[in-house]
Design a protein around this motif. Structure first.
Motif, PDB file in Angstrom:
ATOM      1  N   ALA A  88      97.181 -23.637  51.516  1.00  0.00           N
ATOM      2  CA  ALA A  88      95.864 -23.008  51.344  1.00  0.00           C
ATOM      3  C   ALA A  88      95.589 -22.424  49.965  1.00  0.00           C
ATOM      4  CB  ALA A  88      95.686 -21.921  52.395  1.00  0.00           C
ATOM      5  N   HIS A  89      96.623 -21.910  49.303  1.00  0.00           N
ATOM      6  CA  HIS A  89      96.366 -21.098  48.104  1.00  0.00           C
ATOM      7  C   HIS A  89      97.271 -21.497  46.942  1.00  0.00           C
ATOM      8  CE1 HIS A  89      95.642 -18.470  51.721  1.00  0.00           C
ATOM      9  NE2 HIS A  89      94.439 -18.530  51.170  1.00  0.00           N
ATOM     10  N   PRO A  90      96.773 -21.257  45.716  1.00  0.00           N
ATOM     11  CA  PRO A  90      97.682 -21.371  44.573  1.00  0.00           C
ATOM     12  C   PRO A  90      98.772 -20.294  44.742  1.00  0.00           C
ATOM     13  CG  PRO A  90      95.381 -21.229  43.833  1.00  0.00           C
ATOM     14  CD  PRO A  90      95.397 -20.868  45.306  1.00  0.00           C
ATOM     15  N   HIS A 128      90.876 -21.813  45.857  1.00  0.00           N
ATOM     16  CA  HIS A 128      91.335 -21.350  44.546  1.00  0.00           C
ATOM     17  C   HIS A 128      91.908 -19.931  44.621  1.00  0.00           C
ATOM     18  CE1 HIS A 128      89.173 -24.865  43.060  1.00  0.00           C
ATOM     19  NE2 HIS A 128      89.748 -24.670  41.889  1.00  0.00           N
ATOM     20  N   GLY A 129      92.182 -19.451  45.826  1.00  0.00           N
ATOM     21  CA  GLY A 129      92.806 -18.131  45.967  1.00  0.00           C
ATOM     22  C   GLY A 129      91.915 -16.980  45.528  1.00  0.00           C
ATOM     23  N   GLU A 130      90.594 -17.148  45.740  1.00  0.00           N
ATOM     24  CA  GLU A 130      89.619 -16.168  45.259  1.00  0.00           C
ATOM     25  C   GLU A 130      89.840 -14.749  45.782  1.00  0.00           C
ATOM     26  OE1 GLU A 130      89.000 -19.176  46.484  1.00  0.00           O
ATOM     27  OE2 GLU A 130      87.416 -20.180  45.347  1.00  0.00           O
ATOM     28  N   SER A 131      90.458 -14.622  46.969  1.00  0.00           N
ATOM     29  CA  SER A 131      90.582 -13.291  47.581  1.00  0.00           C
ATOM     30  C   SER A 131      91.883 -12.585  47.236  1.00  0.00           C
ATOM     31  CB  SER A 131      90.468 -13.406  49.107  1.00  0.00           C
ATOM     32  OG  SER A 131      89.266 -14.052  49.447  1.00  0.00           O
ATOM     33  N   GLY A 132      92.699 -13.214  46.421  1.00  0.00           N
ATOM     34  CA  GLY A 132      93.956 -12.572  46.033  1.00  0.00           C
ATOM     35  C   GLY A 132      93.695 -11.289  45.263  1.00  0.00           C
ATOM     36  N   THR A 133      94.519 -10.272  45.531  1.00  0.00           N
ATOM     37  CA  THR A 133      94.389  -9.025  44.790  1.00  0.00           C
ATOM     38  C   THR A 133      94.975  -9.228  43.399  1.00  0.00           C
ATOM     39  OG1 THR A 133      94.823  -7.956  46.911  1.00  0.00           O
ATOM     40  CG2 THR A 133      94.857  -6.545  44.952  1.00  0.00           C
ATOM     41  N   VAL A 134      94.196  -8.917  42.370  1.00  0.00           N
ATOM     42  CA  VAL A 134      94.658  -9.118  40.992  1.00  0.00           C
ATOM     43  C   VAL A 134      94.434  -7.836  40.201  1.00  0.00           C
ATOM     44  CG1 VAL A 134      94.267 -10.415  38.856  1.00  0.00           C
ATOM     45  CG2 VAL A 134      94.179 -11.607  41.050  1.00  0.00           C
ATOM     46  N   ASP A 135      95.474  -7.326  39.568  1.00  0.00           N
ATOM     47  CA  ASP A 135      95.326  -6.150  38.707  1.00  0.00           C
ATOM     48  C   ASP A 135      94.537  -6.562  37.457  1.00  0.00           C
ATOM     49  OD1 ASP A 135      96.742  -4.596  40.478  1.00  0.00           O
ATOM     50  OD2 ASP A 135      98.681  -5.048  39.537  1.00  0.00           O
ATOM     51  N   PRO A 136      93.681  -5.628  36.951  1.00  0.00           N
ATOM     52  CA  PRO A 136      92.771  -5.974  35.851  1.00  0.00           C
ATOM     53  C   PRO A 136      93.470  -6.567  34.621  1.00  0.00           C
ATOM     54  CG  PRO A 136      92.384  -3.708  36.611  1.00  0.00           C
ATOM     55  CD  PRO A 136      93.504  -4.251  37.419  1.00  0.00           C
ATOM     56  N   GLU A 137      94.695  -6.165  34.346  1.00  0.00           N
ATOM     57  CA  GLU A 137      95.345  -6.657  33.109  1.00  0.00           C
ATOM     58  C   GLU A 137      95.538  -8.178  33.117  1.00  0.00           C
ATOM     59  OE1 GLU A 137      97.512  -4.490  35.212  1.00  0.00           O
ATOM     60  OE2 GLU A 137      99.579  -5.148  34.792  1.00  0.00           O
ATOM     61  N   TYR A 138      95.582  -8.778  34.316  1.00  0.00           N
ATOM     62  CA  TYR A 138      95.772 -10.235  34.389  1.00  0.00           C
ATOM     63  C   TYR A 138      94.473 -11.005  34.180  1.00  0.00           C
ATOM     64  CZ  TYR A 138     100.336  -9.099  36.281  1.00  0.00           C
ATOM     65  OH  TYR A 138     101.598  -8.608  36.444  1.00  0.00           O
ATOM     66  N   CYS A 172     104.920 -18.266  37.315  1.00  0.00           N
ATOM     67  CA  CYS A 172     103.580 -18.645  36.828  1.00  0.00           C
ATOM     68  C   CYS A 172     102.501 -17.869  37.569  1.00  0.00           C
ATOM     69  CB  CYS A 172     103.328 -20.135  37.042  1.00  0.00           C
ATOM     70  SG  CYS A 172     104.295 -21.208  35.975  1.00  0.00           S
ATOM     71  N   HIS A 173     102.775 -17.525  38.841  1.00  0.00           N
ATOM     72  CA  HIS A 173     101.784 -16.813  39.657  1.00  0.00           C
ATOM     73  C   HIS A 173     101.955 -15.307  39.486  1.00  0.00           C
ATOM     74  CE1 HIS A 173     100.468 -20.514  41.574  1.00  0.00           C
ATOM     75  NE2 HIS A 173     101.727 -20.818  41.774  1.00  0.00           N
ATOM     76  N   ASN A 174     102.003 -14.917  38.231  1.00  0.00           N
ATOM     77  CA  ASN A 174     102.244 -13.535  37.849  1.00  0.00           C
ATOM     78  C   ASN A 174     101.285 -12.551  38.508  1.00  0.00           C
ATOM     79  OD1 ASN A 174     103.980 -12.036  36.435  1.00  0.00           O
ATOM     80  ND2 ASN A 174     103.431 -12.889  34.437  1.00  0.00           N
ATOM     81  N   SER A 175     100.009 -12.948  38.615  1.00  0.00           N
ATOM     82  CA  SER A 175      99.000 -12.027  39.151  1.00  0.00           C
ATOM     83  C   SER A 175      99.239 -11.743  40.624  1.00  0.00           C
ATOM     84  CB  SER A 175      97.598 -12.605  38.958  1.00  0.00           C
ATOM     85  OG  SER A 175      97.356 -13.649  39.895  1.00  0.00           O
TER      86      SER A 175
END
Ligand code: ZN
Length: 291
Positions: free
Chosen positions: A9-11, A39-49, A244-247
């Motif tokens: 389902a997700h990257p 495209h994994g739009e709902s993943g939680t991502v910290d602003p720095e990424y 690679c999936h650092n975020s």
């Protein structure tokens, strides 16, 4: 040349769970593809990424490109649905979400890719969606549905409640049917984790970054392991791809002891459950996804 298609389902699903298997087959000369649902739009991502990216989808597609390179994949294709987030989140209701899509529509998109790629083997999520993610569950159902629509097979649940093929394909079937696998991991380790977590001050019913994973419930989700792929020499590829999936905080970089242990424990082998062709009772564990 053999061809393997992973439908997830997700990257990051291609790396965190089955990265070593994909790396192993790529390196053994199998044309290995990732068909990614969203495209994994709902993943939680910290602003720095987010620097340099317009949105989460763009960032995560870039991360997947990096992982694909590390795993040696032949290519990545998207089903182009939107990430639904965990069950109950607002993203479930987005009209483009995988959750909102009709299973038959998702199956038809999958079929278009299968017809082009002509794989020998397909891997997808198990019926519980690993840890219960609705996008994982939808892709399991849609992949099964694609098999029914393409090959005239019938699927249901066996006496253990596991997705299983019922009967044989119709005699008129002239297409070669790819082997079908779902991911399967040891419940024994999960049971241990459920007992250990409270000792670290954590609630096993509220696990993970967003506290939306119920490990206790997961211990009751049984998927038989029929296939064990030995991957010890390919762990470094999995680690690089996961990085690679650092975020998304790869398991290797999390402070959580359980996640780290789970990741390390899974390194000698990755395990799967064969759905098609059906596994006969008493058949020994396979060590190859191509029979
Ligand atoms: Zn996922």
């Amino acid at each position: 040349m053999k061809k393997l298609v992973a439908i997830f389902a997700h990257p990051d699903d291609e790396s965190f769970g089955i990265g070593s298997t994909l790396a192993r087959y790529s390196h053994e000369g199998v044309s290995t593809w990732y068909l990614c649902g969203t495209h994994g739009e709902s993943g939680t991502v910290d602003p720095e990424y987010m620097q340099g990216y317009t949105d989460v989808a763009e960032l995560r597609a870039h991360e997947l490109e990096c992982a694909s390179h590390e795993l040696g994949l032949a290519g990545v294709q998207y089903l182009n649905y939107r990430d639904s987030g965990m069950l109950g989140s607002d993203d479930n209701r987005h009209p483009s979400s995988l959750f909102a899509a009709a299973t038959d529509d998702v199956a038809r998109r999958i079929i278009a890719h299968i017809e082009k790629l002509q794989p020998d083997t397909i891997i997808t999520h198990d019926q519980f969606g690993g840890y219960g993610h609705p996008d994982h569950i939808k892709l399991h159902l849609a992949t099964i549905r694609a098999y029914e629509m393409m090959y005239g097979l019938k699927f249901g649940k066996n006496e253990q409640g596991i997705t299983a093929v019922i009967g044989e394909p119709p005699a008129s079937a002239d297409k070669v049917i790819p082997r079908l696998y779902v991911t399967a991991f040891s419940r024994r380790f999960l049971t241990i984790a459920v007992r250990l977590l409270p000792l670290f001050g954590q609630n096993p019913r509220e696990f993970g970054r967003n506290k939306d994973i119920d490990l206790v419930e997961m211990t009751s989700w049984f998927v038989p392991i029929t296939t064990r792929i030995y991957t010890k020499e390919y762990v470094s590829y999995k680690e690089k791809a996961s990085a690679c999936h650092n975020s998304q905080r790869p398991p290797t970089q999390q402070g959580n002891i359980i996640t780290k242990l789970a990741f390390r424990r899974s390194q000698n082998a990755e395990t799967f459950s064969r759905v098609y062709p059906a596994v006969k009772k008493g058949q020994p564990i396979e060590t190859d996804l191509f029979g």
